[in-house]
Design an enzyme around this catalytic site. Structure first.
Site, PDB file in Angstrom:
ATOM      1  N   SER A  63       0.797  -1.243   0.000  1.00  0.00           N
ATOM      2  CA  SER A  63       0.000   0.000   0.000  1.00  0.00           C
ATOM      3  C   SER A  63       0.819   1.276   0.000  1.00  0.00           C
ATOM      4  CB  SER A  63      -0.923   0.025   1.213  1.00  0.00           C
ATOM      5  OG  SER A  63      -2.016  -0.804   0.975  1.00  0.00           O
ATOM      6  N   LYS A  66       0.401   3.471  -2.906  1.00  0.00           N
ATOM      7  CA  LYS A  66      -0.753   4.369  -3.048  1.00  0.00           C
ATOM      8  C   LYS A  66      -0.324   5.834  -2.997  1.00  0.00           C
ATOM      9  CE  LYS A  66      -3.832   0.873  -1.093  1.00  0.00           C
ATOM     10  NZ  LYS A  66      -4.492   0.377   0.120  1.00  0.00           N
ATOM     11  N   TYR A 188      -3.739  -2.518 -10.205  1.00  0.00           N
ATOM     12  CA  TYR A 188      -3.649  -2.316  -8.743  1.00  0.00           C
ATOM     13  C   TYR A 188      -2.720  -3.354  -8.097  1.00  0.00           C
ATOM     14  CZ  TYR A 188      -5.004  -2.200  -3.834  1.00  0.00           C
ATOM     15  OH  TYR A 188      -4.960  -2.150  -2.454  1.00  0.00           O
ATOM     16  N   TYR A 240      -4.418   3.797   8.176  1.00  0.00           N
ATOM     17  CA  TYR A 240      -5.793   3.297   8.314  1.00  0.00           C
ATOM     18  C   TYR A 240      -6.358   3.658   9.675  1.00  0.00           C
ATOM     19  CZ  TYR A 240      -3.617   0.838   4.500  1.00  0.00           C
ATOM     20  OH  TYR A 240      -2.913   0.551   3.376  1.00  0.00           O
ATOM     21  N   VAL A 258       1.260  -3.727   3.870  1.00  0.00           N
ATOM     22  CA  VAL A 258       1.226  -5.019   4.559  1.00  0.00           C
ATOM     23  C   VAL A 258       2.480  -5.866   4.314  1.00  0.00           C
ATOM     24  CG1 VAL A 258      -1.282  -5.231   4.875  1.00  0.00           C
ATOM     25  CG2 VAL A 258      -0.230  -6.071   2.754  1.00  0.00           C
TER      26      VAL A 258
HETATM   27  N1  GLN Z   1      -2.371  -5.222  -1.800  1.00  0.00           N
HETATM   28  C1  GLN Z   1      -2.913  -5.090  -0.478  1.00  0.00           C
HETATM   29  C2  GLN Z   1      -4.435  -5.153  -0.504  1.00  0.00           C
HETATM   30  O1  GLN Z   1      -5.028  -4.577  -1.358  1.00  0.00           O
HETATM   31  C3  GLN Z   1      -2.426  -3.831   0.123  1.00  0.00           C
HETATM   32  C4  GLN Z   1      -2.934  -3.599   1.522  1.00  0.00           C
HETATM   33  C5  GLN Z   1      -1.972  -2.862   2.406  1.00  0.00           C
HETATM   34  O2  GLN Z   1      -0.764  -2.846   2.186  1.00  0.00           O
HETATM   35  N2  GLN Z   1      -2.492  -2.332   3.476  1.00  0.00           N
HETATM   36  O3  GLN Z   1      -5.044  -5.767   0.315  1.00  0.00           O
END
Ligand code: GLN
Length: 304
Positions: A63, A66, A188, A240, A258
């Site tokens: 993530s 992003k 994505y 988050y 993650v």
């Molecule tokens: N690729 C992961 C997902 O979409 C990314 C989530 C994350 O890093 N928080 O679930």
């Protein structure tokens, strides 16, 4: 400021605390990563790199990408973007479906999965080959060809993307999604499967610490105002439903993934990449957060 001694001190202290978490396993390929990996790289505004531990080893940025894709669409969409995505902290897990329904298909912010899917959808609308474009963009930010997509991680996530696919269809139902779901999902999971080291990650975040100017790309990436906005979003939404806690403990704009990585910045001073794969129950890296907390406690300056 002796950054090298500082990060070494932080690294040793965190190692001794023996913090435990759990490597992400909902993307099966990520579960194979060695949980004991740990690295820190700090990059100052002259481009000087300070590193300790596994800071040169590539990991899955997930993530954190992003932030890169948000900055990519920033100039292209200007204020139009903010009619499709809000800028409020979510207070909910990153892949919440309930929240999206409740808010009628306008994601709370660009860093929860629903919001990031809207951003990727915008990229797919704009570019013929959005994956290639993303790789080139992130390479440029790092000032070197370092970006690689881990095909195994990509396939693994694609095979387990029921939840994200559900979010995408929800967005489509609310007319906030322009392209075929499979096409956006492929872009994505590709951006999430980008592999980079702490050092490279810190370099790609450097412009955010430097009013939008990258010493690695040798150009203005975002206007000062836009860089300020991305930083505000990282501070309020980068972790988050743990964003408040991160701001409280660390006090820097940052973004987690993650894969266990965190990219963060101290405006006017430095950018930093930290990686340790074991996560807490909110999906953020246990040791990386601790390292950044100790670091800001030890610094002689602070954002606040
Ligand atoms: N690729 C992961 C997902 O979409 C990314 C989530 C994350 O890093 N928080 O679930």
């Amino acid at each position: 400021m002796d950054y090298q001694s500082l990060i070494e001190e932080v690294y040793d202290e965190v190692k001794h605390q023996n913090l435990k978490g759990k490597v992400a396993d909902y993307i099966p390929e990520l579960a194979k990563v060695d949980g004991s990996k740990f690295g820190i790289a700090l990059v100052d505004l002259d481009g000087q790199v300070y590193g300790v531990g596994d800071y040169r080893e590539p990991f899955s940025i997930q993530s954190i990408s992003k932030v890169h894709t948000l900055t990519m669409v920033f100039h292209a969409f200007k204020s139009k973007l903010w009619s499709r995505v809000n800028v409020e902290p979510s207070g909910n897990p990153f892949n919440s479906i309930a929240q999206l329904e409740y808010e009628k298909g306008i994601p709370r912010n660009p860093f929860i999965n629903a919001g990031a899917l809207v951003i990727t959808d915008a990229l797919v609308s704009k570019y013929k080959d959005p994956i290639k474009q993303t790789i080139e963009y992130v390479d440029e930010l790092a000032g070197t060809h370092c970006v690689r997509i881990d095909e195994e991680v990509k396939k693994s996530e694609l095979a387990h993307s029921e939840r994200n696919t559900a979010l995408a269809y929800f967005l489509k139902a609310y007319k906030n999604f322009e392209n075929p779901v499979e096409e956006v999902m492929e872009a994505y999971v590709s951006q999430c499967a980008i592999e980079m080291s702490c050092e490279e990650l810190a370099k790609t975040f450097s412009f955010l610490a430097n009013n939008g100017y990258s010493v690695f790309a040798k150009k203005q990436i975002l206007t000062e105002t836009h860089a300020k906005r991305v930083n505000a979003l990282m501070l309020t939404c980068g972790f988050y439903d743990e964003s408040g806690e991160f701001a409280f403990r660390v006090g820097m704009p940052g973004k987690s993934g993650v894969g266990g990585g965190i990219g963060a910045i101290m405006p006017g001073k430095f950018s930093i990449g930290v990686w340790s794969p074991e996560l807490n129950e909110k999906g953020n890296s246990e040791k990386s957060i601790k390292a950044l907390e100790l670091l800001t406690d030890k610094l002689q300056f602070s954002l606040f």
